[in-house]
Design an enzyme around this catalytic site. Sequence first.
Site, PDB file in Angstrom:
ATOM      1  N   LYS A 155       0.817  -1.216   0.000  1.00 19.96           N
ATOM      2  CA  LYS A 155       0.000   0.000   0.000  1.00 19.96           C
ATOM      3  C   LYS A 155       0.854   1.272   0.000  1.00 19.96           C
ATOM      4  CE  LYS A 155      -2.137  -1.001   3.856  1.00 19.96           C
ATOM      5  NZ  LYS A 155      -1.644  -2.340   4.213  1.00 19.96           N
ATOM      6  N   ARG A 172      -8.549   0.413  10.276  1.00 17.69           N
ATOM      7  CA  ARG A 172      -8.078  -0.957  10.474  1.00 17.69           C
ATOM      8  C   ARG A 172      -8.998  -1.750  11.385  1.00 17.69           C
ATOM      9  NH1 ARG A 172      -2.253   0.292   9.587  1.00 17.69           N
ATOM     10  NH2 ARG A 172      -1.009  -1.604   9.623  1.00 17.69           N
ATOM     11  N   ARG A 225      11.626  -5.140   3.183  1.00 16.36           N
ATOM     12  CA  ARG A 225      11.336  -3.702   3.114  1.00 16.36           C
ATOM     13  C   ARG A 225      12.407  -2.883   3.841  1.00 16.36           C
ATOM     14  NH1 ARG A 225       5.505  -1.613   4.608  1.00 16.36           N
ATOM     15  NH2 ARG A 225       5.819  -2.691   6.585  1.00 16.36           N
ATOM     16  N   ARG A 228      12.262  -1.547   9.652  1.00 20.49           N
ATOM     17  CA  ARG A 228      11.364  -1.319  10.787  1.00 20.49           C
ATOM     18  C   ARG A 228      11.460  -2.477  11.774  1.00 20.49           C
ATOM     19  NH1 ARG A 228       5.620   0.201   8.134  1.00 20.49           N
ATOM     20  NH2 ARG A 228       4.921  -1.059   9.894  1.00 20.49           N
ATOM     21  N   ARG A 285       1.182  -9.041  13.341  1.00 15.48           N
ATOM     22  CA  ARG A 285       0.488  -8.066  12.497  1.00 15.48           C
ATOM     23  C   ARG A 285      -0.459  -8.750  11.522  1.00 15.48           C
ATOM     24  NH1 ARG A 285       5.291  -5.273   9.925  1.00 15.48           N
ATOM     25  NH2 ARG A 285       3.805  -3.943   8.852  1.00 15.48           N
TER      26      ARG A 285
HETATM   27  P1  AMP Z   1       1.808   0.458   9.110  1.00 16.65           P
HETATM   28  O1  AMP Z   1       2.927   1.393   8.841  1.00 16.65           O
HETATM   29  O2  AMP Z   1       0.515   0.881   8.409  1.00 16.65           O
HETATM   30  O3  AMP Z   1       2.135  -0.988   8.848  1.00 16.65           O
HETATM   31  O4  AMP Z   1       1.496   0.561  10.670  1.00 16.65           O
HETATM   32  C1  AMP Z   1       2.466   0.209  11.623  1.00 16.65           C
HETATM   33  C2  AMP Z   1       1.831   0.017  12.983  1.00 16.65           C
HETATM   34  O5  AMP Z   1       1.211   1.241  13.408  1.00 16.65           O
HETATM   35  C3  AMP Z   1       0.712  -1.016  13.048  1.00 16.65           C
HETATM   36  O6  AMP Z   1       1.205  -2.341  13.198  1.00 16.65           O
HETATM   37  C4  AMP Z   1      -0.046  -0.546  14.285  1.00 16.65           C
HETATM   38  O7  AMP Z   1       0.639  -0.872  15.472  1.00 16.65           O
HETATM   39  C5  AMP Z   1       0.026   0.970  14.129  1.00 16.65           C
HETATM   40  N1  AMP Z   1      -1.113   1.463  13.330  1.00 16.65           N
HETATM   41  C6  AMP Z   1      -1.064   2.076  12.109  1.00 16.65           C
HETATM   42  N2  AMP Z   1      -2.300   2.384  11.673  1.00 16.65           N
HETATM   43  C7  AMP Z   1      -3.158   1.957  12.634  1.00 16.65           C
HETATM   44  C8  AMP Z   1      -4.565   1.959  12.760  1.00 16.65           C
HETATM   45  N3  AMP Z   1      -5.363   2.460  11.811  1.00 16.65           N
HETATM   46  N4  AMP Z   1      -5.103   1.430  13.908  1.00 16.65           N
HETATM   47  C9  AMP Z   1      -4.317   0.924  14.874  1.00 16.65           C
HETATM   48  N5  AMP Z   1      -2.989   0.862  14.802  1.00 16.65           N
HETATM   49  C10 AMP Z   1      -2.393   1.367  13.695  1.00 16.65           C
END
Ligand code: AMP
Length: 222
Positions: free
Chosen positions: A15, A90, A124, A157, A168
């Site tokens: 994404k 989410r 990544r 990360r 996740r």
């Molecule tokens: P991402 O970069 O989108 O993979 O997000 C990394 C982490 O941020 C996720 O594993 C969650 O811990 C937190 N996070 C990001 N977006 C959300 C969301 N909409 N709701 C809850 N946690 C989030």
Amino acid sequence: MGLNTVLFGSPGVGKGTYTQILRDIYSLPHISTGDLFRDNIKNNTKLGIKAKKYMDKGELVPDEITTNMLKERLENDDAEDGFFLDGFPRTLPQAKELDKITKIDAVINYIADDEVIINRLSGRRICRNCGYIFHVKNVPPKKEGICDKCRGKLYQRDDDKPEAIKERLEEYRKKTKPVLDFYNKKGIVHQIDANKDINDPEAHIIEDTQEALEKLMNEEGE
Ligand code: AMP
């Protein structure tokens, strides 16, 4: 007209990579809740300290914290004509809250097999300075470990390491997938096959996304 788009799909489906291309094509902001949290962590804010506890384990940050942060971001002028939302909503409560704040025009649902996803997550690499996303094999930087865009250093990360990846993907299956039904009922979901790597000449992930968005814009313009 506005184009409020949600980019949907499993962590690691790409994404962020697709959105960093789409935002330039459409000149709309890329709003990633993950990036907003990571910025807060980098700046050592109260919000960042709270969110980090969950993120490190691969768990979702509680809805209230996340939704308030996003609401504030959507109030910026740059989101007036539309946006690409990456990583939000989410959970079902997040989707319902978002519905109260603004109208979502399209949900692009990217789909890829589990093994493709795990490979994308583990390879990544991200620029510490500008946040641009690379992949050691699929989107390699010209010089190893260095960002093509700003010469910043690339890093992996913490939650792209195996234990957090597992958690996740579980969170996605349990809490995020049901969000798709919510949008399916509204009839605004477009499915896109994201199995091929973005630099594979046979991949047309961006083209397919553009086609879906342009069809929608034409319909709205009629
Ligand atoms: P991402 O970069 O989108 O993979 O997000 C990394 C982490 O941020 C996720 O594993 C969650 O811990 C937190 N996070 C990001 N977006 C959300 C969301 N909409 N709701 C809850 N946690 C989030």
